[in-house]
Motif scaffolding. Structure first.
Motif: not given
Ligand SMILES: Cc1cc2nc3c(=O)[nH]c(=O)nc-3n(C[C@H](O)[C@H](O)[C@H](O)COP(=O)(O)OP(=O)(O)OC[C@H]3O[C@@H](n4cnc5c(N)ncnc54)[C@H](O)[C@@H]3O)c2cc1C
Lengths: 421, 229
Positions: A333, A337, A341, A353-354, A356-358, A376-377, B160, B212
């Protein structure tokens, strides 16, 4: 004359080149098209977000053979008696209402040069960007004696919608009977999944069949949340569960579906229920599309989940070889996202945008005894890399464990709403 | 508790006269709290729980008091009333517990807070086991600065960013195991996320999320979720 011609030629080429650059945003033949293969945790989320956020600027088609999706997450709780089967079922009506065209068919092939997806039922779908989230396939022969044709007798319960057969076997076990699990080698979907399942099988048996035994043959030295599970098993199910690790031949197994026997390191065990969870690889279509490496998984770029083999194709979820994230619904999931994007940005010029994974994975050990692990990743040029993490502690009080379990209920409601609208 | 008994207790616990003066100042300042909280031998719950032995106790943990669900959740997550947390809570209760029922503006003056805490400490089980003040400054100014609260969040950016939140928190505002975050007052939202980022709040998943987020991002999320009913 010749100068004149070449200048015309030059001008023409220039005009063609700039038209090419602008092509994604100004398609003469209509809106840009995204095809998503697989309507699970990764695919449903990606389809929904692209349709929602592009506000009709992108045509999104989801290809998924099944009319409904049963989450694998919480399927262990179903086995434990904490969830009904119906509560795991989700329809695609919300996605359709959100502007996604859902085609209930199997993708049988991908022509990456022509940018089309062939459907098993005939016909093909053209795409500008393709997203694959087909989940897993089992590695043939990884458990000697077993093939997917034996799943009726020795179920895996490791793909969407397949856990009912396993529960039926557990319910039908004779008093004092033996349940055997063949645990998978790394990497596989849901690292704590087999051990949460053991907990839930133990919970079900403790109530109905307390003298039953559980045997786990495991090729891995260590496993996810091991200290937490072992503490819980000792506390809630003393003497019921035996795990045979690789040191004692847990990786040297053979099964005999015909006689309901399991051979562990040469020793024959007569079983009443056998759960075979084989070694895994990316869902078949990823290999058919030529997107997998020797490992059987599809390597991707962390920044946008694009395939390392084809920049117009993205691979999400369990099928992707992305780096440090576990193969989980939460991770799929989260990746979806980021991918949505990026795809939207590429096709409509919207802001990117940069990445970001979690991920957080909850597991239930016994009634109201929940634990969790999370991290977090971030995207690095090499992979999705873990930056910070946490895990539940052994010895936590009952109130915290209950609260952690309740959090998992909230998460389930949240993620399924986020996937299916 | 009689004055004599308190004097005795203090004589045992806190020999220095400076401390005695601080406790006395704290007793005076505690009048702000006394309409809701009782303290001393035989003190009973009132609008708020009694405060005997509050020092070192898990938040929301007295069995016979009906707390807000939020403070119980924070206690289970790991909120323990030590010197630092009492300071934070007394300064602005919503730093630690967004849904607290303690309807109190907070004590801005640090010396006054310290005095109240010294007074509470005198009624703890073993005051001598409690350091008189935190060994280090509890994280500088815990209060979210007015300048940060004043940042105008961009709700579109917040939308977002909200993708990360709605995997667990439902957009329809349902509050099932995981608290609802829709329709909040923006300042409370910002205060809560800053408290997670500063690790004043213990939930590890939320600490990771907040770690973050920049001030602007937090403001954007606050603006976005405030708009959703
Ligand atoms: C027992 C168990 C417990 C789990 N518990 C958790 C948990 O608590 N938390 C968690 O986060 N994760 C959990 N997981 C993991 C989670 O289920 C998976 O990681 C997640 O479903 C992966 O998403 P995906 O999109 O990659 O694949 P899937 O969700 O499996 O979706 C793949 C979809 O693709 C479709 N498909 C495949 N091939 C094709 C094709 N050729 N054409 C069209 N469609 C195709 C399939 O029908 C399927 O619907 C658990 C898994 C198991 C087995």
């Amino acid at each position: 004359m010749s100068i004149h011609l070449s200048r015309r030629g030059f001008l023409g080429a220039g005009a063609a080149a700039s038209a090419l650059l602008a092509a994604p945003m100004l398609r003469a033949q209509g809106k840009p098209r995204v095809v998503v293969i697989g309507g699970g945790a990764g695919g449903a989320t990606a389809a929904r977000y692209i349709a929602k956020d592009s506000k009709g600027e992108i045509e999104v088609t989801l290809v998924e053979p099944s009319k409904t999706y049963h989450t694998c997450f919480f399927s262990n709780l179903y086995i434990g008696g904490f969830r009904t089967w119906e509560s795991l079922e989700h329809s695609y009506a919300g996605l359709e209402a959100g502007g996604v065209t859902v085609v209930h068919d199997m993708a049988s092939g991908v022509d990456r040069a022509a940018k089309t997806v062939a459907l098993a039922g005939g016909g093909s779908l053209p795409y500008d960007r393709l997203i694959l989230s087909p989940g897993i396939e089992f590695v043939e022969g990884s458990v000697p004696g077993w093939s997917e044709a034996d799943a009726g007798v020795m179920p895996h319960g490791y793909k969407s919608g397949t856990q009912a057969a396993l529960k039926a076997q557990i319910d039908a076990m004779p008093a004092g009977g033996t349940f055997v699990m063949i645990a998978p080698p790394n990497p596989y979907r849901c690292p704590p999944g087999p051990y949460e399942r053991i907990s839930m099988v133990a919970h079900a048996l403790k109530a109905k069949n307390p003298t039953a035994k559980i045997l786990v043959a495991d090729p891995k030295e260590k496993f996810s949340k091991q200290a937490l599970f072992e503490e819980g098993w000792g506390k809630h199910y003393p003497g019921m569960i035996e795990r045979i690790g690789p040191d004692f031949g847990g990786g040297n197994v053979e099964v005999r579906p015909g006689s309901m026997e399991v051979v562990i390191d040469g020793e024959v065990v007569k079983a009443d229920a056998v759960n075979v969870i084989p070694a895994q690889k990316a869902g078949m279509i990823a290999a058919a599309a030529g997107l997998t490496a020797d490992s059987g998984w599809a390597p991707v770029n962390a920044a946008d989940m694009s395939s390392k083999m084809d920049e117009n194709v993205h691979v999400l979820g369990d099928a992707a070889a992305q780096g440090d994230m576990p193969k989980s619904g939460f991770a799929a999931n989260s990746q979806a996202k980021v991918c949505a994007m990026a795809v939207r940005g590429a096709l409509t010029g919207s802001k990117v945008f940069p990445a970001k994974f979690s991920n957080t994975c909850w597991s239930l050990i016994d009634a109201e005894d929940g634990v969790k692990v999370g991290a977090n990743y971030e995207a690095t040029p090499e992979k999705i890399a873990s930056t910070e993490s946490f895990i539940s502690q052994t010895g936590e009080d009952a109130a915290l464990r209950k609260q952690t379990y309740e959090e998992s209920l909230g998460w389930y409601a949240g993620i399924t709403a986020d996937m299916f609208g | 508790m009689t004055r004599l008994a308190l004097a005795l207790l203090l004589a045992l616990a806190a020999p220095a006269s400076a401390d005695r003066a601080q406790v006395a100042a704290g007793e005076a300042a505690f009048r702000k709290c006394a309409s809701c909280h009782k303290i001393g031998p035989g003190a009973k719950h009132a609008t708020g729980p009694h405060l005997n032995g509050v020092f070192g106790r898990k938040a929301g943990a007295l069995e016979d008091f009906r707390y807000s669900p939020d403070i119980v959740r924070m206690g289970n997550d790991g909120l323990v009333w030590d010197y630092e947390k009492l300071h934070l809570y007394l300064e602005n209760p919503k730093t630690l517990v967004s849904g607290t029922r303690m309807n109190f503006r907070g004590v801005r003056d640090e010396a006054e807070r310290a005095a109240i805490i010294a007074f509470l400490r005198a009624y703890s089980d073993k005051p001598s086991d409690i350091p008189e003040s935190a060994p280090t400054n509890p994280g500088g100014d815990p209060q979210v600065a007015a300048a940060i609260l004043a940042i105008q969040g961009d709700p579109d950016y917040g939308e977002y960013l909200s993708g990360e939140c709605v995997t667990c928190h439902q957009v329809d505002g349902a509050d099932e195991g995981i608290p609802s975050i829709t329709g909040w007052n923006e300042d409370d939202f910002v205060t809560a996320l800053h408290a997670y980022r500063a690790k004043h709040r213990a939930n590890p998943a939320m600490q990771l999320v907040a770690a973050r987020l920049s001030d602007e991002e937090i403001a954007g999320l606050a603006a976005f979720f405030a708009k959703i009913d």
